[in-house]
Scaffold this motif. Structure first.
Motif, mmCIF file in Angstrom:
data_model
loop_
_atom_site.group_PDB
_atom_site.id
_atom_site.type_symbol
_atom_site.label_atom_id
_atom_site.label_comp_id
_atom_site.label_asym_id
_atom_site.label_seq_id
_atom_site.Cartn_x
_atom_site.Cartn_y
_atom_site.Cartn_z
ATOM 1 N N LYS A 101 -4.463 -6.710 -7.351
ATOM 2 C CA LYS A 101 -3.953 -7.946 -6.539
ATOM 3 C C LYS A 101 -5.112 -9.040 -6.450
ATOM 4 O O LYS A 101 -6.126 -8.661 -6.547
ATOM 5 N N HIS A 107 -6.313 2.227 -5.264
ATOM 6 C CA HIS A 107 -4.860 1.914 -4.821
ATOM 7 C C HIS A 107 -4.256 3.063 -5.480
ATOM 8 O O HIS A 107 -3.425 3.757 -5.094
ATOM 9 N N ARG A 145 -1.950 5.724 -3.448
ATOM 10 C CA ARG A 145 -0.547 5.777 -3.756
ATOM 11 C C ARG A 145 0.174 7.042 -4.047
ATOM 12 O O ARG A 145 1.271 7.255 -3.735
ATOM 13 N N SER A 200 4.207 -11.459 -5.634
ATOM 14 C CA SER A 200 2.993 -10.947 -5.109
ATOM 15 C C SER A 200 1.650 -11.120 -5.912
ATOM 16 O O SER A 200 1.774 -11.049 -7.325
ATOM 17 N N ARG A 218 -1.530 -11.777 -8.151
ATOM 18 C CA ARG A 218 -2.590 -10.971 -8.813
ATOM 19 C C ARG A 218 -3.771 -11.837 -9.152
ATOM 20 O O ARG A 218 -3.805 -12.963 -9.496
ATOM 21 N N SER A 267 9.108 -5.809 -7.808
ATOM 22 C CA SER A 267 8.060 -5.897 -8.517
ATOM 23 C C SER A 267 7.856 -4.978 -9.651
ATOM 24 O O SER A 267 9.015 -4.262 -9.797
ATOM 25 N N SER A 323 1.850 -0.863 -8.876
ATOM 26 C CA SER A 323 1.802 -1.457 -7.381
ATOM 27 C C SER A 323 3.331 -1.844 -6.967
ATOM 28 O O SER A 323 3.451 -2.404 -6.018
ATOM 29 N N CYS A 340 7.085 -1.655 -5.469
ATOM 30 C CA CYS A 340 7.527 -1.085 -4.404
ATOM 31 C C CYS A 340 7.842 0.297 -4.233
ATOM 32 O O CYS A 340 8.615 0.556 -5.020
HETATM 33 C C1 HEM Z 1 15.145 -4.647 -0.114
HETATM 34 C C2 HEM Z 1 14.192 -3.884 0.205
HETATM 35 C C3 HEM Z 1 12.686 -4.224 -0.327
HETATM 36 C C4 HEM Z 1 12.239 -4.975 -1.215
HETATM 37 C C5 HEM Z 1 13.194 -6.173 -1.932
HETATM 38 C C6 HEM Z 1 10.828 -4.951 -1.380
HETATM 39 C C7 HEM Z 1 10.003 -5.270 -2.170
HETATM 40 C C8 HEM Z 1 8.629 -5.287 -2.521
HETATM 41 C C9 HEM Z 1 7.731 -5.826 -3.003
HETATM 42 C C10 HEM Z 1 8.195 -7.058 -4.066
HETATM 43 C C11 HEM Z 1 6.529 -5.448 -3.204
HETATM 44 C C12 HEM Z 1 5.195 -5.858 -3.626
HETATM 45 C C13 HEM Z 1 4.735 -5.133 -4.963
HETATM 46 C C14 HEM Z 1 3.711 -5.833 -5.443
HETATM 47 O O1 HEM Z 1 2.556 -6.099 -4.823
HETATM 48 O O2 HEM Z 1 3.896 -6.040 -6.564
HETATM 49 C C15 HEM Z 1 6.543 -4.105 -2.226
HETATM 50 C C16 HEM Z 1 5.859 -3.486 -1.742
HETATM 51 C C17 HEM Z 1 5.759 -2.247 -0.993
HETATM 52 N N1 HEM Z 1 7.053 -1.669 -0.189
HETATM 53 FE FE1 HEM Z 1 8.789 -2.570 -0.619
HETATM 54 N N2 HEM Z 1 10.512 -3.512 -0.432
HETATM 55 C C18 HEM Z 1 11.808 -3.255 0.030
HETATM 56 C C19 HEM Z 1 12.030 -1.759 1.069
HETATM 57 C C20 HEM Z 1 10.754 -1.159 1.050
HETATM 58 C C21 HEM Z 1 10.979 -0.025 2.028
HETATM 59 C C22 HEM Z 1 12.334 0.445 2.692
HETATM 60 C C23 HEM Z 1 9.747 0.521 2.002
HETATM 61 C C24 HEM Z 1 9.522 1.927 2.764
HETATM 62 C C25 HEM Z 1 8.562 1.829 3.474
HETATM 63 C C26 HEM Z 1 8.639 -0.177 1.123
HETATM 64 C C27 HEM Z 1 7.442 -0.025 1.096
HETATM 65 C C28 HEM Z 1 6.736 -0.838 0.422
HETATM 66 C C29 HEM Z 1 5.143 -0.326 0.266
HETATM 67 C C30 HEM Z 1 4.447 0.765 0.889
HETATM 68 C C31 HEM Z 1 4.770 -1.205 -0.629
HETATM 69 C C32 HEM Z 1 3.572 -1.404 -1.331
HETATM 70 C C33 HEM Z 1 3.446 -0.797 -2.628
HETATM 71 C C34 HEM Z 1 1.938 -0.808 -3.472
HETATM 72 O O3 HEM Z 1 1.175 -1.744 -3.156
HETATM 73 O O4 HEM Z 1 1.595 0.243 -4.039
HETATM 74 N N3 HEM Z 1 9.550 -1.315 0.738
HETATM 75 N N4 HEM Z 1 8.216 -4.056 -1.642
#
Ligand code: HEM
Length: 562
Positions: free
Chosen positions: A159, A185, A189, A418, A420, A498, A502, A504
């Motif tokens: 990031k 991370h 994770r 997101s 980087r 993504s 990292s 989602c």
């Molecule tokens: C349509 C629904 C969703 C979309 C489009 C979405 C999209 C994303 C995207 C683009 C990222 C950024 C990843 C990156 O930095 O490369 C992300 C990270 C994350 N999302 Fe989602 N998300 C959705 C739903 C959810 C749900 C339901 C949860 C449940 C808690 C969630 C939890 C997370 C978490 C914890 C991260 C951080 C992951 C990491 O950094 O390892 N997301 N999401």
């Protein structure tokens, strides 16, 4: 003082030359040390001119005019030096095209981003300048499928500095999403992966079903007594309640009390400030110093931490996400700290609830704008009715999944991706034929990529769920589109969640939730826009503050016979 110390009476022009030299030297120091803390920046900005004003004072009549002149000369030479360097061929990003003002300062891009339309600006820049654009003095945006894996895959970049600004209160113990150290991370994770494993998702099914039934009951009553309901609000409250149940075994009752806690308003008010600090991380120091600044963001963060603290005190009878995060099963060598748990607890509400409800709203909006797609989906849902409530069978409904993916393609919930940056000490990272040097950052712009005709054709800007179906199905349903055009459908360029380590973590939960909600609404109600609703207002009012802000979605609901 300086001149008396040195016992050399400096001429006025020599004194000013020293001030100019100090400005240029300060720029070199800024460049070399890259201070991000506001205190260090303020020291570099104000200390040299204050000291140097003693050289100028003997030639001027008053202290204030001397200070003003010295500071003016110092600042002008500092700014000139910065601008000349940023525009010069010596700058590491000199070869990349972009608007002059973006190259000179991040303030220009930030000003546009604060209006909520940064996704359109990125897109416009890619159309003007091509696949790689310099969007800030030290920042690039990519619109090319070949950039995805080198940037975000397992050997990609961690990031970027954007995440330092976004979480000022949690700099020491950041939420997962904002962790810049790849090793930390990966370690953190693991618990999240367990919380969203297939067996865990199965446990959450019943919680999601119960909340959807509650929504249907409420909407059925409303449909009988009200002309229309604002689905934007109701789907928002639904996903908050689901996320509180899945995450903390309850604690949210937005639907029942029609958002008594005002959570949605808190979140809406918080986003512009969070975006400002992401683009300009040094502003986050001001935010920490000035308690009156960013009230919306503070209130929302307090609310999120409160939810997590309550759950920690209350305990739970079943395995919610928190169970995995606090490692109740004792699987990790070191138990997570309280600060870490509270920080991650807050993240889930934002990451999980808003993204899903925004996508659900887009799906309904697209369906109501496209009656043929609506009828096709309704036919598939009715046909599957006996299995409709089983998520496993919904995962195999082709048209349902096509509709969801097409909505995610056209309006990904995280519109601009997101950020980087190369790992510190790595020297930089090669992204295809491009080099991203250390000290700079980059993003793959999701919205631009998803609308690129090289990856999705024909009609990349049009809602055509059929593009996600098998070839024979496409031709049977839409011969005019699929039999007469060259079809391009590159799913490697489809990245709403993504890519890489990292990506989602909630992706499967989000799909499960969206399938269940869409099937239920389509099966239980006939839906149409409220009379007089300006359909274009939906897109116009969609604001990209990283977390999307959305407008009203007034829909007339009529209960369907069961
Ligand atoms: C349509 C629904 C969703 C979309 C489009 C979405 C999209 C994303 C995207 C683009 C990222 C950024 C990843 C990156 O930095 O490369 C992300 C990270 C994350 N999302 Fe989602 N998300 C959705 C739903 C959810 C749900 C339901 C949860 C449940 C808690 C969630 C939890 C997370 C978490 C914890 C991260 C951080 C992951 C990491 O950094 O390892 N997301 N999401």
């Amino acid at each position: 003082m300086f001149s008396s110390l040195l016992s050399i009476p400096l001429e006025f022009r020599h004194a000013l030359l020293i001030v100019v030299g100090a400005g240029v030297t300060s720029h070199c120091t800024f460049n070399r040390l890259e201070p991000r803390a506001l205190l260090h920046i303020l020291i570099l900005l104000f200390l040299p001119p204050i000291l140097l004003s003693t050289l100028v004072l003997p030639h001027m009549s008053g202290f204030f005019s001397t200070a003003a002149l010295t500071f003016g000369v110092y600042l002008s030479s500092l700014v000139t030096s910065i601008v000349v360097y940023r525009l010069s061929p010596r700058h590491p990003l000199a070869k990349y095209p972009g608007p002059l003002l973006c190259k000179v300062s991040k303030l220009w891009f930030t000003g546009i981003a604060m209006k909520g339309k940064q996704h359109l600006y990125y897109s416009e820049l890619h159309q003007r300048f091509g696949d790689v654009v310099r969007i800030g003095p030290n920042e690039l945006s990519f619109r090319n499928v070949n950039a995805i894996v080198p940037m975000m895959g397992s050997k990609g970049m961690p990031k970027g500095p954007w995440w330092d600004g976004r979480v000022p209160e949690n700099r020491e113990v950041r939420p997962l999403l904002a962790l810049r150290d790849p090793e930390e991370h990966a370690r953190r994770r693991r618990a999240w992966n367990r919380a969203f494993s297939t067996p865990a998702l199965k446990d959450y099914e019943v919680l999601i079903s119960a909340r959807i039934s509650q929504l249907v009951d409420i909407l059925t009553t409303k449909a009988a007594t009200q002309n229309s309901v604002d689905l934007s609000k109701w789907l928002g409250w639904l996903t908050y309640d689901i996320m509180n149940d899945v995450m903390f075994s309850g604690g949210g009752d937005s639907m029942k009390f029609e958002d008594r806690d005002d959570t949605s308003r808190l979140l809406v008010n918080a986003q512009p400030m969070a975006l400002l600090m992401s683009h300009l991380p040094w502003i986050s120091d001001l935010y920490l110093w000035l308690p009156g600044m960013g009230q919306g963001l503070r209130a929302f963060r307090k609310y999120a931490v409160q939810r997590a603290s309550e759950r920690k005190t209350r305990g739970s009878h079943h395995k919610d996400v928190f169970y995995h995060l606090i490692d109740e099963a004792g699987l990790e060598p070191t138990p997570p700290s309280s600060a870490q748990i509270l920080s991650d607890g807050g993240l889930a509400i934002i990451a999980g609830a808003e993204t899903t409800s925004t996508t659900l709203c887009h799906i309904i909006w697209f369906l109501l704008c496209n009656p043929t797609a609506y009828r096709r989906l309704q036919a598939e849902v009715d046909d599957q009715k006996r299995n409709t409530w089983v998520p496993a069978s919904q995962a195999r409904m082709p048209y349902l999944n096509a509709v969801i993916n097409e909505a995610l393609r056209l309006f990904p919930a995280v519109l601009s991706g997101s950020q980087r940056a190369p790992l510190i000490g790595s020297g930089g990272q090669t992204i295809g034929s491009h080099f991203v040097p250390e000290g700079t950052s980059a993003v793959v712009h999701t919205f631009s990529l998803h609308h690129d005709p090289r990856y999705f054709s024909p009609f990349p800007d049009t809602f055509i769920p059929e593009r996600w179906l098998a070839a024979e199905e496409q031709i049977a349903l839409e011969p005019a589109i699929f039999a007469e055009n060259e079809i391009v459908h590159n799913t490697a360029a489809f990245i709403p969640f993504s890519v890489g380590p990292s990506n989602c973590v909630g992706r499967n939960l989000a799909y499960q939730e969206m399938r269940m909600v869409v099937c239920t609404l389509i099966s239980k109600f006939e839906m149409r826009f409220e009379e007089g609703f300006d359909v274009n207002s939906w897109e116009e009012e969609m604001l990209d503050y990283f977390v999307v802000q959305r407008g009203r979605l007034p829909v007339v609901l009529t209960a369907r016979p069961s």
